[in-house]
Design an enzyme around this catalytic site. Structure first.
Site, PDB file in Angstrom:
ATOM      1  CG  HIS A 377      -2.236   0.640   1.163  1.00  0.00           C
ATOM      2  ND1 HIS A 377      -2.513   1.546   0.124  1.00  0.00           N
ATOM      3  CD2 HIS A 377      -3.349   0.699   1.757  1.00  0.00           C
ATOM      4  CE1 HIS A 377      -3.558   2.025  -0.109  1.00  0.00           C
ATOM      5  NE2 HIS A 377      -4.242   1.585   1.146  1.00  0.00           N
ATOM      6  CG  ASP A 381      -2.735   5.241  -3.757  1.00  0.00           C
ATOM      7  OD1 ASP A 381      -2.201   5.214  -2.702  1.00  0.00           O
ATOM      8  OD2 ASP A 381      -2.744   6.255  -4.762  1.00  0.00           O
TER       9      ASP A 381
END
Length: 414
Positions: A377, A381
């Site tokens: 992450h 995204d």
């Protein structure tokens, strides 16, 4: 002449290897280029060939960790090759003298003393009253496991009522254990998995794929494909084509972090997780976006055979930009695969099960696979991760349109 054999470097950044198995014994005659040992590095298992012919003297034990460049054995190149028909001296020189037969001694049988009869109280203690016996039978309890409170230790009805079945640890069966040292490859895999969990912001997103269209294509063309190319038409070619398409649509998933910089690739080197004799291995299909269905199936078969036979090299296992892991071959329904660092994403495939799904407002039964994308992450995204997985799902559910340009025979080179 005595030749010192040193550990060659299996690849860059590898400073140490482990002697996994000696394929010869100390004192054996070896031929030049004969495999004499299997050595584990932190990336692969490699064979060590003899550099010359002669008598070998081992200088390391199995399980020893030795530095690259260290001497692991000596080869006496001046030693003559023994004739195959000769028997070892140790065998031919041994002549056993006839053993003198010891005089027979007639043994006299001595009867063991008979045990004294148990006192009456003992028998009484082992014999419950009729009422107690009925209760114990219902509870499946042996009278011999209880101590009675009646006269002479006899088991009474109250003893039977209050008795509780034993829940102790079973004493039967094999309860042994064995301790063995992890191979260098397994230790490195463990280290990398822990590192991936601790050093990445790993998150997993899931989806499901209706495999009806792929099943239909495989059923219609698998025999013709195998007859033409000598290969099976499996799921991996469809998934690889779907993944490379999605990586081009969402390039962040095909990127990785290097310090404070992001490296993006305009090619798709797909790592494929396979189970080898030494543990999990992840060989790489180079430029998979350029491969046809036939090319993907051929490359996967080649890499799987090399991994199974322990012939995979370090170069074949490094440099991937994204990984596909197929836990479905072992029956996995759903999992959260761990990222293969320094990559930023891994797709987990699972088993195909007939499930009830809704299509066009109707509940139908269809072959469905759950798929999972684990991603870093820090660099990917939610929009990119979910979009990537949806793109994979769409391509697999409409393979003729999105993966084959509307021409199945041309795509399969039939």
């Amino acid at each position: 002449m005595i030749l010192e054999m040193k550990v060659p470097s299996p690849g860059e950044s590898i400073k140490e290897v482990e002697i996994a198995t000696w394929l010869v014994k100390d004192g054996d005659y070896v031929e030049k280029d004969q495999a004499i040992a299997e050595v584990d590095s932190d990336k692969a298992t490699l064979e060590l060939p003899a550099e010359a012919s002669g008598i070998i003297t081992l200088k390391a034990e199995e399980g020893d960790a030795v530095a690259v460049g260290s001497v692991v054995c000596l080869i006496d190149t001046s030693a003559a090759k023994p004739n195959s028909g000769e028997s070892p001296k140790s065998e031919s020189s041994k002549v056993e003298a006839p053993k003198a037969e010891a005089p027979k001694v007639e043994e006299k049988k001595v009867e063991a003393p008979k045990a004294a009869p148990a006192p009456a109280a003992t028998y009484a203690a082992q014999t419950p009253s009729p009422a107690a016996k009925k209760i114990l039978d219902e509870k499946n309890i042996q009278a011999s496991t209880l101590v009675g409170t009646g006269k002479d230790g006899r088991i009474t009805k109250d003893d039977a009522v209050n008795a509780v079945p034993s829940m102790g640890t079973p004493t039967g069966g094999n309860r042994g254990s064995e301790r063995s040292k992890l191979s260098m490859l397994r230790r490195k895999v463990a280290e990398r998995l822990v590192s991936a969990k601790n050093e990445t912001a790993m998150l997993t997103t899931f989806n499901e794929v209706d495999m009806t269209a792929i099943y239909a294509l495989r059923e219609q063309y698998k025999e013709e494909f195998k007859a033409k190319h000598g290969l099976g038409l499996g799921f991996m070619s469809f998934f690889t084509k779907a993944v490379t398409r999605a990586l081009q649509l969402y390039p962040d998933v095909n990127s990785m972090i290097d310090g404070q910089e992001k490296i993006s690739y305009n090619f798709c080197d797909i790592s494929v997780a396979v189970s080898g004799p030494k543990g999990l291995m992840v060989p790489v299909m180079r430029s998979a976006e350029t491969l046809s269905f036939r090319g993907v199936e051929a490359e996967i078969k080649r890499l799987a055979i090399r991994a199974r036979d322990g012939q995979i090299t370090v170069d074949e296992m490094t440099g991937g930009t994204f990984t596909i892991s197929n836990g479905g071959v072992f029956g996995s329904m759903l999992s959260t695969p761990i990222i293969n660092p320094p990559q930023s994403g891994i797709l987990g495939m699972h088993n195909v099960v007939e499930r009830a799904i809704v299509k066009n407002g109707q509940i139908i039964i269809a072959p469905v696979m759950f798929v999972a994308l684990s991603y870093d992450h820090r660099i990917i995204d939610g929009r990119e991760s979910v979009g990537f997985l949806v793109a994979v799902k769409e391509a697999l559910e409409k393979p003729e349109e999105l993966l084959m340009d509307g021409n199945v025979k041309r795509a399969l080179e039939l």
